[in-house]
Design a protein around this motif. Structure first.
Motif, short mmCIF file in Angstrom:
data_model
loop_
_atom_site.label_atom_id
_atom_site.label_comp_id
_atom_site.label_asym_id
_atom_site.label_seq_id
_atom_site.Cartn_x
_atom_site.Cartn_y
_atom_site.Cartn_z
N ILE A 6 0.98 -0.98 0.11
CA ILE A 6 0.13 -0.12 0.03
C ILE A 6 0.87 1.35 0.03
N GLU A 7 0.74 1.92 -1.03
CA GLU A 7 1.39 3.30 -1.10
C GLU A 7 0.63 4.45 -0.75
N PRO A 8 1.54 5.60 -0.47
CA PRO A 8 0.93 6.80 -0.10
C PRO A 8 0.49 7.48 -1.28
N LEU A 9 -0.78 7.99 -1.25
CA LEU A 9 -1.45 8.66 -2.55
C LEU A 9 -0.72 9.98 -2.86
N THR A 10 -0.10 9.92 -3.87
CA THR A 10 0.52 11.19 -4.44
C THR A 10 -0.19 11.42 -6.13
N ARG A 11 -0.18 12.58 -6.36
CA ARG A 11 -0.63 12.98 -7.86
C ARG A 11 0.24 12.13 -8.87
N ALA A 12 1.64 12.26 -8.64
CA ALA A 12 2.57 11.46 -9.54
C ALA A 12 2.44 9.93 -9.62
N ALA A 13 2.10 9.48 -8.62
CA ALA A 13 1.62 7.96 -8.52
C ALA A 13 0.54 7.60 -9.08
N VAL A 95 -6.22 0.11 -7.63
CA VAL A 95 -6.59 0.41 -9.13
C VAL A 95 -5.79 -0.48 -9.92
N ALA A 96 -6.16 -0.42 -11.27
CA ALA A 96 -5.26 -0.97 -12.29
C ALA A 96 -5.77 -0.16 -13.68
N PRO A 97 -4.49 -0.34 -14.62
CA PRO A 97 -4.88 0.49 -15.58
C PRO A 97 -5.83 0.28 -16.61
N ALA A 98 -6.46 1.01 -17.28
CA ALA A 98 -7.66 0.93 -18.26
C ALA A 98 -7.29 -0.11 -19.32
N GLY A 99 -8.10 -0.92 -20.11
CA GLY A 99 -8.07 -1.93 -20.71
C GLY A 99 -8.19 -3.25 -20.26
N GLU A 100 -7.58 -4.31 -20.94
CA GLU A 100 -7.80 -5.63 -20.20
C GLU A 100 -7.17 -5.57 -19.02
N LEU A 101 -7.95 -6.14 -17.93
CA LEU A 101 -7.64 -5.91 -16.54
C LEU A 101 -6.36 -7.10 -16.60
N ASP A 102 -5.25 -6.32 -16.09
CA ASP A 102 -4.09 -7.31 -15.72
C ASP A 102 -3.93 -7.31 -14.33
N PRO A 103 -4.07 -8.40 -13.71
CA PRO A 103 -4.13 -8.44 -12.11
C PRO A 103 -2.47 -8.27 -11.64
N SER A 104 -1.61 -8.31 -12.59
CA SER A 104 -0.24 -8.11 -12.01
C SER A 104 -0.02 -6.50 -11.92
N GLN A 105 -0.83 -5.67 -12.64
CA GLN A 105 -0.77 -4.26 -12.53
C GLN A 105 -1.58 -3.66 -11.26
N ILE A 106 -2.19 -4.24 -10.55
CA ILE A 106 -3.13 -3.88 -9.45
C ILE A 106 -2.01 -3.19 -8.55
N ARG A 107 -2.49 -1.86 -8.11
CA ARG A 107 -1.69 -1.01 -7.21
C ARG A 107 -2.74 -0.44 -5.98
N ALA A 108 -2.35 -0.47 -4.82
CA ALA A 108 -3.09 -0.14 -3.88
C ALA A 108 -2.62 1.37 -3.29
N PHE A 109 -3.39 2.16 -2.71
CA PHE A 109 -2.87 3.60 -2.24
C PHE A 109 -3.73 3.80 -0.86
N VAL A 110 -3.21 4.33 0.15
CA VAL A 110 -3.74 5.29 1.06
C VAL A 110 -3.87 6.59 1.04
N THR A 111 -4.97 7.01 1.35
CA THR A 111 -5.08 8.64 1.42
C THR A 111 -4.73 9.29 2.67
#
Length: 163
Positions: A6-13, A95-111
């Motif tokens: 779980i990453e901190p939520l930033t605009r860049a990330a 979240v994960a990028p738009a397009g076909e869902l790629d579970p390896s690209q799922i990311r988590a953020f804490v606000t």
């Protein structure tokens, strides 16, 4: 089972997934005879595909216990979806990028509690993940024709934990 960091939520990330809605760095315009500051254009609301229009809702999120199993994701292919917290309480964003869902690209953020998010059109995300207490959010969403919700179950769930 995979555990997400779980990453901190930033605009860049968060930029590949949409907008972080926060006041830091926002254009400020004095209005109402100088008695109010307008923080201008905080998110790109994109809801007009297939005749859609913007609507404003209130979502009341029940708290989720950690660790939490992420077993599904959803997306809105016809419009963005913005969450603006009314309580100063951290919540999780998966979240994960738009397009076909790629579970390896799922990311988590804490606000940081007061930060909002605007999921770009088609970005995969988990439904609202409030922590600790019931939390209210103003949600700017799309209403109109067309199919604007896709849900996918993950073949292999992932775990979220702050520890």
């Amino acid at each position: 089972m995979k555990k997400l960091t779980i990453e901190p939520l930033t605009r860049a990330a968060f930029e590949p997934f949409g907008d972080v809605i926060e006041l830091d760095g926002a254009k400020q315009i004095p209005i109402n005879l100088g008695t109010t500051i307008r923080f201008h254009d905080l998110a790109r609301i994109d809801v007009e595909d297939e005749g859609g229009r913007a609507i404003v809702n209130l979502f009341r999120g029940q708290p989720r216990d950690l660790p939490f199993e992420v077993s599904m994701m959803e997306r809105h292919p016809l419009g963005s979806q913005a969450f603006l917290p009314l309580n100063d309480r951290p919540y999780l964003v998966v979240v994960a990028p738009a397009g076909e869902l790629d579970p390896s690209q799922i990311r988590a953020f804490v606000t940081r509690g007061w930060q909002g998010v605007n999921y770009a059109k088609g970005v995969w995300h988990h439904p609202l993940l409030s922590l600790d207490q019931v939390s209210d959010f103003i949600v700017v969403d799309r209403s109109g024709g067309g199919r604007n919700l896709d849900e996918v179950s993950l073949a292999e769930p992932v775990w979220l934990d702050l520890g």
